[in-house]
Design a protein around this motif. Structure first.
Motif, PDB file in Angstrom:
ATOM      1  N   ILE A 142      12.401  26.167 -24.918  1.00  0.00           N
ATOM      2  CA  ILE A 142      11.099  25.319 -25.378  1.00  0.00           C
ATOM      3  C   ILE A 142      11.469  24.662 -26.710  1.00  0.00           C
ATOM      4  O   ILE A 142      10.654  23.748 -27.006  1.00  0.00           O
ATOM      5  N   LEU A 143      12.555  25.217 -27.450  1.00  0.00           N
ATOM      6  CA  LEU A 143      12.819  24.578 -28.745  1.00  0.00           C
ATOM      7  C   LEU A 143      12.949  22.998 -28.739  1.00  0.00           C
ATOM      8  O   LEU A 143      13.889  22.519 -27.996  1.00  0.00           O
ATOM      9  N   PRO A 144      12.311  22.328 -29.364  1.00  0.00           N
ATOM     10  CA  PRO A 144      12.344  20.683 -29.546  1.00  0.00           C
ATOM     11  C   PRO A 144      13.783  20.358 -29.892  1.00  0.00           C
ATOM     12  O   PRO A 144      14.357  20.882 -30.835  1.00  0.00           O
ATOM     13  N   ARG A 145      14.221  19.183 -29.195  1.00  0.00           N
ATOM     14  CA  ARG A 145      15.750  18.934 -29.551  1.00  0.00           C
ATOM     15  C   ARG A 145      15.732  17.512 -30.330  1.00  0.00           C
ATOM     16  O   ARG A 145      16.914  17.050 -30.624  1.00  0.00           O
ATOM     17  N   ASN A 146      14.688  16.790 -30.488  1.00  0.00           N
ATOM     18  CA  ASN A 146      14.681  15.637 -31.270  1.00  0.00           C
ATOM     19  C   ASN A 146      13.353  15.364 -31.677  1.00  0.00           C
ATOM     20  O   ASN A 146      12.351  16.033 -31.367  1.00  0.00           O
ATOM     21  N   ARG A 147      12.928  14.132 -32.266  1.00  0.00           N
ATOM     22  CA  ARG A 147      11.839  13.789 -32.778  1.00  0.00           C
ATOM     23  C   ARG A 147      10.894  13.663 -31.732  1.00  0.00           C
ATOM     24  O   ARG A 147       9.662  13.852 -31.977  1.00  0.00           O
ATOM     25  N   GLN A 148      11.031  13.087 -30.602  1.00  0.00           N
ATOM     26  CA  GLN A 148      10.148  12.865 -29.663  1.00  0.00           C
ATOM     27  C   GLN A 148       9.597  14.334 -29.083  1.00  0.00           C
ATOM     28  O   GLN A 148       8.309  14.575 -29.024  1.00  0.00           O
ATOM     29  N   GLU A 149      10.521  15.179 -28.867  1.00  0.00           N
ATOM     30  CA  GLU A 149      10.041  16.430 -28.386  1.00  0.00           C
ATOM     31  C   GLU A 149       9.270  17.338 -29.334  1.00  0.00           C
ATOM     32  O   GLU A 149       8.370  18.297 -28.923  1.00  0.00           O
ATOM     33  N   LEU A 150       9.691  16.799 -30.661  1.00  0.00           N
ATOM     34  CA  LEU A 150       8.784  17.748 -31.608  1.00  0.00           C
ATOM     35  C   LEU A 150       7.330  17.455 -31.667  1.00  0.00           C
ATOM     36  O   LEU A 150       6.496  18.426 -31.874  1.00  0.00           O
ATOM     37  N   ARG A 151       7.270  16.275 -31.435  1.00  0.00           N
ATOM     38  CA  ARG A 151       5.600  15.860 -31.216  1.00  0.00           C
ATOM     39  C   ARG A 151       5.005  16.468 -29.973  1.00  0.00           C
ATOM     40  O   ARG A 151       3.724  17.140 -30.128  1.00  0.00           O
ATOM     41  N   HIS A 252      13.708  16.513 -36.556  1.00  0.00           N
ATOM     42  CA  HIS A 252      12.959  15.402 -36.887  1.00  0.00           C
ATOM     43  C   HIS A 252      13.818  14.253 -37.532  1.00  0.00           C
ATOM     44  O   HIS A 252      13.542  13.101 -37.198  1.00  0.00           O
ATOM     45  N   ARG A 253      15.159  14.475 -37.496  1.00  0.00           N
ATOM     46  CA  ARG A 253      16.149  13.354 -37.771  1.00  0.00           C
ATOM     47  C   ARG A 253      16.923  13.072 -36.537  1.00  0.00           C
ATOM     48  O   ARG A 253      17.905  12.051 -36.692  1.00  0.00           O
ATOM     49  N   LYS A 254      16.554  13.540 -35.520  1.00  0.00           N
ATOM     50  CA  LYS A 254      17.395  13.151 -34.325  1.00  0.00           C
ATOM     51  C   LYS A 254      16.570  12.421 -33.275  1.00  0.00           C
ATOM     52  O   LYS A 254      15.569  12.655 -32.721  1.00  0.00           O
ATOM     53  N   PRO A 255      17.196  11.066 -33.087  1.00  0.00           N
ATOM     54  CA  PRO A 255      16.032  10.303 -31.987  1.00  0.00           C
ATOM     55  C   PRO A 255      16.461  10.705 -30.656  1.00  0.00           C
ATOM     56  O   PRO A 255      17.438  11.384 -30.360  1.00  0.00           O
ATOM     57  N   GLY A 256      15.570  10.702 -29.890  1.00  0.00           N
ATOM     58  CA  GLY A 256      15.558  11.068 -28.511  1.00  0.00           C
ATOM     59  C   GLY A 256      16.261  10.144 -27.670  1.00  0.00           C
ATOM     60  O   GLY A 256      16.441   8.818 -27.823  1.00  0.00           O
ATOM     61  N   ARG A 257      17.243  10.552 -26.921  1.00  0.00           N
ATOM     62  CA  ARG A 257      18.044  10.124 -25.859  1.00  0.00           C
ATOM     63  C   ARG A 257      17.389   9.878 -24.434  1.00  0.00           C
ATOM     64  O   ARG A 257      16.899  10.978 -24.041  1.00  0.00           O
ATOM     65  N   ARG A 258      17.762   9.176 -23.598  1.00  0.00           N
ATOM     66  CA  ARG A 258      17.170   9.108 -22.099  1.00  0.00           C
ATOM     67  C   ARG A 258      18.115  10.317 -21.538  1.00  0.00           C
ATOM     68  O   ARG A 258      17.677  10.979 -20.750  1.00  0.00           O
ATOM     69  N   ARG A 259      19.347  10.448 -21.815  1.00  0.00           N
ATOM     70  CA  ARG A 259      20.225  11.583 -21.071  1.00  0.00           C
ATOM     71  C   ARG A 259      21.174  12.096 -22.248  1.00  0.00           C
ATOM     72  O   ARG A 259      21.762  11.346 -23.210  1.00  0.00           O
ATOM     73  N   THR A 260      21.308  13.345 -22.051  1.00  0.00           N
ATOM     74  CA  THR A 260      22.528  13.888 -22.887  1.00  0.00           C
ATOM     75  C   THR A 260      23.617  14.650 -21.885  1.00  0.00           C
ATOM     76  O   THR A 260      23.228  15.183 -21.044  1.00  0.00           O
ATOM     77  N   SER A 261      24.790  14.202 -22.517  1.00  0.00           N
ATOM     78  CA  SER A 261      25.650  14.565 -21.701  1.00  0.00           C
ATOM     79  C   SER A 261      26.247  16.071 -21.561  1.00  0.00           C
ATOM     80  O   SER A 261      26.428  16.915 -20.887  1.00  0.00           O
ATOM     81  N   ALA A 262      25.970  16.790 -22.922  1.00  0.00           N
ATOM     82  CA  ALA A 262      26.248  18.058 -23.243  1.00  0.00           C
ATOM     83  C   ALA A 262      25.347  18.406 -24.174  1.00  0.00           C
ATOM     84  O   ALA A 262      25.106  17.962 -25.407  1.00  0.00           O
ATOM     85  N   VAL A 263      24.544  19.314 -24.008  1.00  0.00           N
ATOM     86  CA  VAL A 263      23.449  19.866 -24.798  1.00  0.00           C
ATOM     87  C   VAL A 263      23.805  21.570 -25.227  1.00  0.00           C
ATOM     88  O   VAL A 263      23.631  22.255 -24.280  1.00  0.00           O
TER      89      VAL A 263
END
Length: 271
Positions: A142-151, A252-263
């Motif tokens: 559930i941990l947010p991974r970027n700025r958009q998920e943080l919201r 909060h400094r990481k913009p969201g990407r549509r897809r991530t190849s390796a998380v």
């Protein structure tokens, strides 16, 4: 609205409780575990955010809507349950202690705020000192991974504080009390049910959630304010889903990407 002593009131409340428990059990056993397992495999932030939005809407409608219906039925039982709580030896001791020390509800508010602040600072310190943050239960996904998920993390935290407290600290205990006439049974049942609904987080998550539910119930009963319980609950979740991800992991400094190849695996956060 039902009133104490009304004919067949216990039957109506028992039917309402049975329907509520059936719905919550079905949701926890069949839906939450399956959906959470699928969510943990997501690599696209778009899919993760869509699920966050779905969870937010469903939680608001299910817990919030059910709470409104139950409270509409049982509102007149709330003062009766609180009066029963006042007969407990622990409650009398607490009231005597408050009177002897000249304490008021504001003291409880400040003490709760201080405890939350200390817990948040301690969790951040632990996170900086190690690669993992101690947690109770399987909640790392559930941990947010970027700025958009943080919201979405913030929205989910605030929503949980409101609807879960209305349900598990106010509506459900009052419903059980209306059936049994015992505040002790009502409080114990609500804590157990609250923990059981976190089965998707594993055994540790169930136990940890019951402990958190106990603390929140004490906050409500000791202060007499469901608003304070809501604030404390929301603050606990905001610490996990907003404060620590921002301060420790800088999401909060990481913009969201549509897809991530390796998380990489998400660090484990406390709830």
């Amino acid at each position: 609205m039902l009133t104490p002593g009304q004919p067949h009131v216990h039957i109506v409340l028992a039917v309402a409780l049975a329907l509520l428990l059936a719905g919550l059990t079905l949701r926890a056993v069949r839906k939450d575990r399956r959906e959470y397992g699928r969510f943990k495999r997501y690599r696209s932030t778009v899919r993760r955010q869509a699920t966050f939005r779905k969870w937010l809407i469903e939680s608001f409608l299910v817990f919030g809507g059910a709470s409104v219906v139950i409270l509409a039925l049982t509102w007149q039982f709330i003062p009766l349950m609180l009066a029963d709580v006042e007969t407990w030896a622990a409650t009398r001791w607490w009231r005597d202690l408050m009177l002897a020390g000249g304490m008021t509800a504001s003291v409880i508010v400040w003490a709760a705020g201080a405890a939350i602040a200390i817990g948040a600072v301690g969790a951040i310190w632990l996170a900086r000192a190690s690669d993992e943050v101690p947690a109770i239960g399987d909640i790392s996904a559930i941990l947010p991974r970027n700025r958009q998920e943080l919201r979405w993390g913030a929205a989910l935290s605030i929503n949980a504080g409101v609807v879960e407290e209305l349900m598990f600290r106010l509506a459900l205990p009052t419903l059980v009390f209306g059936i049994t006439g015992s505040a002790l049974i009502a409080v114990g049942a609500s804590i157990l049910i609250f923990g059981a609904l976190h089965l998707y987080q594993g055994v540790a998550g169930v136990i940890g959630s019951m402990l958190i539910g106990l603390v929140l119930m004490v906050v409500y009963l000791a202060s007499g304010s469901i608003v304070l319980a809501i604030v404390v609950h929301a603050a606990i979740d905001l610490r996990s889903l907003v404060l620590i991800p921002m301060v420790v992991f800088g999401v909060h400094r990481k913009p969201g990407r549509r897809r991530t190849s390796a998380v990489p695996p998400s660090p484990v956060l406390p709830r």
